[in-house]
Each structure stands twice: as C-alpha cells, then as structure tokens.
Design a protein around this motif. Structure first.
Motif, PDB file in Angstrom:
ATOM      1  N   VAL A  40      -7.182 -46.393  94.479  1.00 12.32           N
ATOM      2  CA  VAL A  40      -7.745 -45.123  94.815  1.00 12.32           C
ATOM      3  C   VAL A  40      -8.753 -45.103  93.682  1.00 12.32           C
ATOM      4  O   VAL A  40     -10.096 -45.032  94.021  1.00 12.32           O
ATOM      5  CB  VAL A  40      -6.847 -43.965  94.893  1.00 12.32           C
ATOM      6  N   HIS A  41      -8.537 -45.087  92.318  1.00 12.69           N
ATOM      7  CA  HIS A  41      -9.398 -44.655  91.273  1.00 12.69           C
ATOM      8  C   HIS A  41     -10.531 -45.926  91.593  1.00 12.69           C
ATOM      9  O   HIS A  41     -11.732 -45.671  91.459  1.00 12.69           O
ATOM     10  CB  HIS A  41      -8.779 -45.448  89.998  1.00 12.69           C
ATOM     11  N   ARG A  42     -10.103 -47.206  91.831  1.00 12.39           N
ATOM     12  CA  ARG A  42     -11.246 -48.388  91.949  1.00 12.39           C
ATOM     13  C   ARG A  42     -12.076 -48.020  93.152  1.00 12.39           C
ATOM     14  O   ARG A  42     -13.334 -48.025  92.854  1.00 12.39           O
ATOM     15  CB  ARG A  42     -10.432 -49.529  92.193  1.00 12.39           C
ATOM     16  N   ILE A  43     -11.542 -47.655  94.165  1.00 14.45           N
ATOM     17  CA  ILE A  43     -12.334 -47.340  95.470  1.00 14.45           C
ATOM     18  C   ILE A  43     -13.343 -46.202  95.364  1.00 14.45           C
ATOM     19  O   ILE A  43     -14.436 -46.043  95.494  1.00 14.45           O
ATOM     20  CB  ILE A  43     -12.021 -47.293  96.633  1.00 14.45           C
ATOM     21  N   LEU A  44     -12.918 -45.219  94.543  1.00 14.28           N
ATOM     22  CA  LEU A  44     -13.643 -43.966  94.219  1.00 14.28           C
ATOM     23  C   LEU A  44     -14.878 -44.281  93.076  1.00 14.28           C
ATOM     24  O   LEU A  44     -15.896 -43.975  93.256  1.00 14.28           O
ATOM     25  CB  LEU A  44     -12.600 -42.869  93.469  1.00 14.28           C
ATOM     26  N   ALA A  45     -14.424 -45.304  92.264  1.00 10.24           N
ATOM     27  CA  ALA A  45     -15.528 -45.618  91.300  1.00 10.24           C
ATOM     28  C   ALA A  45     -16.550 -46.457  91.923  1.00 10.24           C
ATOM     29  O   ALA A  45     -17.636 -46.327  91.548  1.00 10.24           O
ATOM     30  CB  ALA A  45     -14.600 -46.482  90.122  1.00 10.24           C
ATOM     31  N   GLU A  46     -16.214 -47.250  92.904  1.00 12.40           N
ATOM     32  CA  GLU A  46     -16.950 -48.345  93.615  1.00 12.40           C
ATOM     33  C   GLU A  46     -17.917 -47.319  94.529  1.00 12.40           C
ATOM     34  O   GLU A  46     -19.239 -47.437  94.407  1.00 12.40           O
ATOM     35  CB  GLU A  46     -16.567 -49.078  94.584  1.00 12.40           C
ATOM     36  N   ILE A  47     -17.513 -46.280  95.022  1.00 13.55           N
ATOM     37  CA  ILE A  47     -18.391 -45.129  95.802  1.00 13.55           C
ATOM     38  C   ILE A  47     -19.426 -44.593  94.682  1.00 13.55           C
ATOM     39  O   ILE A  47     -20.550 -44.487  95.118  1.00 13.55           O
ATOM     40  CB  ILE A  47     -17.718 -44.290  96.737  1.00 13.55           C
ATOM     41  N   ILE A  48     -18.904 -44.118  93.753  1.00 13.44           N
ATOM     42  CA  ILE A  48     -19.799 -43.454  92.759  1.00 13.44           C
ATOM     43  C   ILE A  48     -20.741 -44.280  92.341  1.00 13.44           C
ATOM     44  O   ILE A  48     -22.024 -43.915  92.346  1.00 13.44           O
ATOM     45  CB  ILE A  48     -18.793 -42.862  91.602  1.00 13.44           C
ATOM     46  N   ASP A  49     -20.491 -45.758  92.180  1.00 15.33           N
ATOM     47  CA  ASP A  49     -21.373 -46.637  91.485  1.00 15.33           C
ATOM     48  C   ASP A  49     -22.484 -46.992  92.675  1.00 15.33           C
ATOM     49  O   ASP A  49     -23.685 -47.139  92.629  1.00 15.33           O
ATOM     50  CB  ASP A  49     -20.450 -48.018  91.098  1.00 15.33           C
ATOM     51  N   GLU A  50     -22.012 -47.070  93.941  1.00 10.68           N
ATOM     52  CA  GLU A  50     -22.799 -47.539  94.864  1.00 10.68           C
ATOM     53  C   GLU A  50     -23.603 -46.400  95.580  1.00 10.68           C
ATOM     54  O   GLU A  50     -24.935 -46.726  95.781  1.00 10.68           O
ATOM     55  CB  GLU A  50     -22.126 -48.031  96.281  1.00 10.68           C
ATOM     56  N   GLU A  51     -23.286 -45.135  95.365  1.00  8.73           N
ATOM     57  CA  GLU A  51     -24.207 -43.751  95.664  1.00  8.73           C
ATOM     58  C   GLU A  51     -24.919 -43.550  94.564  1.00  8.73           C
ATOM     59  O   GLU A  51     -25.791 -42.280  94.454  1.00  8.73           O
ATOM     60  CB  GLU A  51     -23.058 -42.735  95.966  1.00  8.73           C
ATOM     61  N   GLY A  52     -25.003 -44.202  93.354  1.00  5.23           N
ATOM     62  CA  GLY A  52     -25.820 -43.798  92.161  1.00  5.23           C
ATOM     63  C   GLY A  52     -25.496 -42.569  91.593  1.00  5.23           C
ATOM     64  O   GLY A  52     -26.434 -41.878  91.161  1.00  5.23           O
ATOM     65  N   LEU A  53     -24.061 -42.260  91.400  1.00  4.40           N
ATOM     66  CA  LEU A  53     -23.963 -40.687  91.190  1.00  4.40           C
ATOM     67  C   LEU A  53     -23.077 -40.482  89.854  1.00  4.40           C
ATOM     68  O   LEU A  53     -22.542 -39.727  89.467  1.00  4.40           O
ATOM     69  CB  LEU A  53     -22.930 -40.145  92.093  1.00  4.40           C
ATOM     70  N   GLN A  54     -23.187 -41.788  89.082  1.00  2.00           N
ATOM     71  CA  GLN A  54     -22.364 -41.865  87.799  1.00  2.00           C
ATOM     72  C   GLN A  54     -22.619 -40.720  86.975  1.00  2.00           C
ATOM     73  O   GLN A  54     -21.818 -39.967  86.263  1.00  2.00           O
ATOM     74  CB  GLN A  54     -22.369 -43.078  87.091  1.00  2.00           C
ATOM     75  N   SER A  55     -23.886 -40.181  86.551  1.00  2.00           N
ATOM     76  CA  SER A  55     -24.325 -39.330  85.843  1.00  2.00           C
ATOM     77  C   SER A  55     -24.279 -38.014  86.530  1.00  2.00           C
ATOM     78  O   SER A  55     -24.436 -36.889  85.668  1.00  2.00           O
ATOM     79  CB  SER A  55     -25.725 -39.538  85.306  1.00  2.00           C
ATOM     80  N   GLU A  56     -23.778 -37.858  87.693  1.00  2.00           N
ATOM     81  CA  GLU A  56     -23.865 -36.568  88.385  1.00  2.00           C
ATOM     82  C   GLU A  56     -22.553 -36.093  88.677  1.00  2.00           C
ATOM     83  O   GLU A  56     -22.516 -35.200  89.251  1.00  2.00           O
ATOM     84  CB  GLU A  56     -25.009 -36.421  89.548  1.00  2.00           C
TER      85      GLU A  56
END
Lengths: 270, 74
Positions: A40-56
């Motif tokens: 679950v951590h990994r897919i959440l991190a992938e979504i954050i990465d793909e949606e470009g939300l890392q800094s937000e």
C-alpha cells in the motif's frame, strides 16, 4: 531486431517496465515479510509520483505498524496521537487548503480508539483522503482481538475464535462511513494478488483526483493480511484472507460520486 | 521462441523472502534462493530466467518493492 541471447541484453534502461518509485526512500521497510502495508505504501507513493504531488502532499501517520511511515515515504508527514489522525488532518487541510492531505491508519487506530474522530471527520465532509488498512487484528502489539476481527477468527485474546455472543459483533467501518453524507467516494479493496493491486491503484488514483475537487472525504479500506499476528506464512495468510476475510468484507465501491457535468469536475483554480 | 522476453532484477539485501512473488508468477520464473542475505532471509531470484515474460506481476505484489522489471520484443 538483433536476436537476444543473454539476459544482460534485456536489462537496459529502454526496456524498463517497472521500477521502485523515487517517492519511496531507500530505507528497508520495518514491516514483517509479506505484510500488505509495504504494497500500500508503494502504490500510494506511485500515485503521488505520477500525479506530481510530491511537494504538495502532507501525510498523517497513525500509531500502529505504520507509525514510521515518514521514514519510507519522501513526503511531508505529521505524526498524530493514537486514533486522532483525522482530527490532525482536518486542521492541516483547513490551514493549507491547497495541499493534498491524507491519513494512513490501521484498524486499531481508525476503528477502535479513533472511531469518533473518523466518523465525525467523514460526517463533516473534510477534504481529506483516509486510507484504512484492515487486517482484523492488533498487529503491532501481538495479535490481540480488534473491533474488526471476524467471527470465529483466532487471535491471542480470542484463542478459540471470536464468539459473537461474548465478544460482540465486528465493526464494518467502511459500511458506516458510506452512509454518511460527508463522504464522496468510499471503496474497499485488497492487495494480495497482482489484479487486486492494480484495482487498488486505480481506486487510489480516483480518490486522489477527487480530492482536488474538494467535494468531501474519500475513504479507502484495504483488506490486508498480518502473517505474524495470524501465525501463518505470507502465502497461507493471503489464502486465508481470500477464503475468510473477503466474504465478510466484500470488495468493491460502496459509494461512488453522483453524476456531474464534466465542466464541474475540473480542479478549482488556485 | 516466445515473442516477448523479460527479465527481473531483485534487490537481494531488501528482499524478505515472503514468497508472494513466487506464487504470483504465471511462468514459474521465480524461486527462493538456497543462500540467505545479510538479514538471514532466503531471497527471491529468477531461477528460470528464460521463462520470464516481463508481466511485472511479481513487482506489483512485492510488499518491499525490490523487483525491477525489463521487457523487450524479439
């Protein structure tokens, strides 16, 4: 194309299909082998990465197995008191409405000590995403019975199986929050097979996109395993989960957003 | 010969040997190694690399995200 003779010829950057996302840090996960938390951590991190939300993104970590979430995800995180993650996330989202705020909680945190916070945050319709990992047990403290333990399930405090006459009924938290008017998208998924992981990722992407619309709380329950708490090997625990947990907690969307014209579904301008 | 060939790379030190990848592999490429890593886990490795089709099922279910997948057409 030239004939491929060796494996080294396949392992080239242009042939890459899947790689661990950069939003996850290089730390080794503290979870037991085979635990669904890591997936679950990994897919959440992938979504954050793909949606470009890392800094937000601002995550709120719970008390429980996922307490060290901030060590594994390269995003801003806040630790909350036991069960109070939705309350902390409410405060963060109200002060910083442009950020994407999520809570990540287990069943001991969300469905036991934090029931009031969960229900009220959902009922108020706070614009946060709540991720609920349900493994039917208090995994971190040694496998005691939780509110979500299914009837007949063994745990260290119900060694002959949960007897509903003595120990009461299990709590279906997701079904409860789906009835509340403040929630926008409520779903139940699992991560024990590749197909289910892909489905969960799709649901999580939807939930992250709905958060940008500010229409209310999104709630994702993930039925997960606990090999250490259930005293099984990871493969056995996944099989047990499929045969016992999933009939009790059926997978699928419990509440989908109402139909709206596409022009309404654009993220609000900042 | 198969039309698609794949290959996986396992980060041995991070693997915890849960065997979830092994049961989700449709072609039986992955097996657990006889040796252990520095933490004492029997890590996953591509025992039959010729069978790999690069479907990324193993990488999808890996709780620790240790598998990198490559795929090419021939």
């Amino acid at each position: 194309m030239a004939e491929i003779t060796g494996i080294k010829e396949i392992i080239r950057p242009e042939n890459l299909v899947y790689k661990r996302t950069k939003v996850m840090t290089d730390n080794i996960l503290s979870y037991c082998p085979g635990c669904g938390h890591g997936t679950v951590h990994r897919i959440l991190a992938e979504i954050i990465d793909e949606e470009g939300l890392q800094s937000e993104t601002i995550g709120v970590s719970p008390v429980g197995c996922a307490v060290l979430m901030y060590n594994f995800l390269d995003i801003d995180c806040q630790e909350a008191a036991h069960g109070r993650a939705p309350a902390v996330a409410t405060g963060i989202k109200r002060l910083l409405p442009d950020k994407f705020v999520f809570t990540y909680q287990g069943d001991g945190d969300l469905a036991a000590i934090g029931t009031a916070e969960t229900i009220h945050a959902c009922n108020r319709g706070e614009n946060i995403l709540m991720i609920f990992i349900n493994n039917g047990i208090y995994g971190m403290t040694g496998g005691q019975m939780a509110p979500t333990t299914i009837p007949g399930m063994r745990s260290s405090t119900s060694p002959y199986g949960r007897d509903v006459k003595i120990m009461g009924n299990p709590l279906k938290m997701t079904d409860i929050v789906a009835t509340l008017p403040g929630t926008y998208y409520v779903t139940r998924q699992s991560v024990h097979t590749p197909a289910n992981v892909r489905r969960t990722k799709k649901a999580m992407r939807k939930a992250v996109q709905y958060q940008k619309l500010n229409r209310g709380a999104c709630f994702i329950e993930i039925v997960s395993n606990c090999p250490s708490g259930w005293k099984m090997t990871p493969v056995e625990s996944n099989k047990w989960m499929e045969e016992n947990m999933i009939p009790f907690y059926p997978l699928g969307d419990l509440k989908t957003p109402p139909e709206e014209p596409a022009s309404n579904l654009k993220p609000e301008a900042k | 010969m198969a039309k698609v060939r794949g290959s996986i790379v396992v980060d041995i030190e991070k693997c915890k040997g849960c065997e979830v990848c092994m049961v989700s592999c449709p072609t039986g490429t992955i097996a657990m190694a006889g040796e252990v890593n520095s933490k004492g886990y029997n890590y996953a490795w591509p025992a039959n690399p010729d069978l790999c089709i690069g479907c990324a099922n193993c990488a999808m279910v890996c709780p620790d995200g240790v598998i990198t997948v490559y795929k090419t057409k021939i």
